[in-house]
Design a protein around this motif. Structure first.
Motif, short mmCIF file in Angstrom:
data_model
loop_
_atom_site.label_atom_id
_atom_site.label_comp_id
_atom_site.label_asym_id
_atom_site.label_seq_id
_atom_site.Cartn_x
_atom_site.Cartn_y
_atom_site.Cartn_z
N ILE A 171 -5.09 1.51 -3.01
CA ILE A 171 -4.19 1.10 -4.09
C ILE A 171 -4.87 1.31 -5.44
O ILE A 171 -4.26 1.84 -6.39
N SER A 180 2.36 1.83 -3.38
CA SER A 180 1.44 2.44 -4.35
C SER A 180 1.42 3.96 -4.17
O SER A 180 1.32 4.71 -5.14
N CYS A 199 -7.22 -0.59 2.34
CA CYS A 199 -5.92 -0.50 1.68
C CYS A 199 -6.04 -0.83 0.19
O CYS A 199 -5.42 -0.18 -0.66
N THR A 243 0.84 -1.21 0.00
CA THR A 243 0.00 0.00 0.00
C THR A 243 0.87 1.25 0.00
O THR A 243 0.61 2.21 -0.75
#
Length: 310
Positions: free
Chosen positions: A212, A117, A208, A114
């Protein structure tokens, strides 16, 4: 009737009872394990050795490789040992340690993905603020937060799971210790508390996942606005490996735990558990090295220095 205080060991589900196939399983897992050690070890060594790779993206990739090494080392050695010596047992404390370690590492890896990203989002969508938002201190704090989240999550689930009274034997329908299999042995309604914690963890995990996906929607829009084809290719080459790693981890975990009971069987459960516990740590180095020219170049330089041509 047994309870958790009288259980000294658990029985893990073997892949096969045939001796020849047990040895085949040992050698297959040994090959996968050595490949994972080599791949992740090379990534860690290359990033630590090459000064040009001391950037936020590669700092997070180094952490990912460390987590992958730990994750696959939590499950495979014990399974290989059981196959080699034709046994099924794991001690009570060993099971608790394995469950804690696997949860710690797999959850930390998911939170780190996460964070990665967010790194790609800032690098592509806000490049002028990259140095400010992702300085060395910020990167260390975010990586530490991912590790700490995994540790606290594992500590909470492990303590809660192993506080339950167990009275339905000691046979686990899996080749390593995991929460759903231990909950099946519980004879108390207290297991509902652990189910509640699992639901809470899944909600955070879903948050999460949404983060993302939203990050990659913005990244895709930004990349498509890049005028040069070379620029678009370079941007995609830094994002696609991360997206592939996330996809492998999320899809295998979701299929393992959300598949319909009608298609569930011990053999299928074993295969699926291998997909999410063994495959990602083994293939992640390959995914990252295939598309990342900078990493491949640094790796080639390292190998050339270690083994110079005569």
């Amino acid at each position: 009737m047994s309870n958790s205080s009288s259980i000294t060991q658990f029985l893990l589900l073997p892949f096969t009872d045939t001796r020849e196939l047990q040895l085949l399983h040992f050698w297959l897992f040994l090959g996968i394990y050595l490949a994972a050690l080599l791949g992740n070890g090379l990534i860690i060594t290359t990033i630590a050795w090459d000064q040009h790779l001391h950037t936020p993206m590669y700092f997070f990739l180094l952490n990912l490789a460390l987590l992958d090494l730990g994750c696959i080392s939590t499950t495979l050695p014990k399974s290989m040992s059981n196959s080699l010596w034709d046994t099924k047992t794991i001690s009570y404390l060993g099971c608790a340690a394995q469950l804690f370690s696997f949860l710690f590492l797999i959850v930390a890896e998911y939170f780190l993905l996460t964070v990665m990203s967010y790194d790609r989002y800032v690098a592509i969508c806000k490049p002028l603020h990259y140095g400010t938002l992702l300085g060395s201190r910020a990167c260390v704090h975010m990586a530490a937060a991912a590790w700490a989240t995994g540790f606290l999550n594992a500590l909470l689930h492990t303590a809660n799971t192993f506080s339950l009274p167990l009275c339905k034997g000691n046979a686990l329908g899996q080749f390593f210790c995991e929460i759903p299999q231990i909950l099946k042995l519980s004879c108390s309604h207290s297991y509902l508390r652990e189910l509640g914690l699992i639901v809470f963890s899944l909600l955070i995990g879903f948050g999460c996942f949404v983060f993302i996906m939203v990050s990659y929607v913005h990244i895709l829009r930004a990349v498509l606005r890049i005028p040069s084809e070379q620029g678009r290719h370079k941007a995609f080459s830094t994002c696609l490996p991360h997206l592939a790693v996330v996809s492998v981890l999320v899809t295998t975990v979701m299929f393992a735990h959300l598949k319909p009971p009608s298609i569930s069987s011990p053999s299928l459960d074993l295969v699926v558990s291998v997909l999410y516990s063994v495959v990602p740590p083994a293939v992640n180095p390959l995914i990252y090295s295939m598309k990342n020219q900078e990493l491949k170049h640094a790796l080639w330089k390292l190998v050339s220095q270690c083994f110079p041509k005569q």
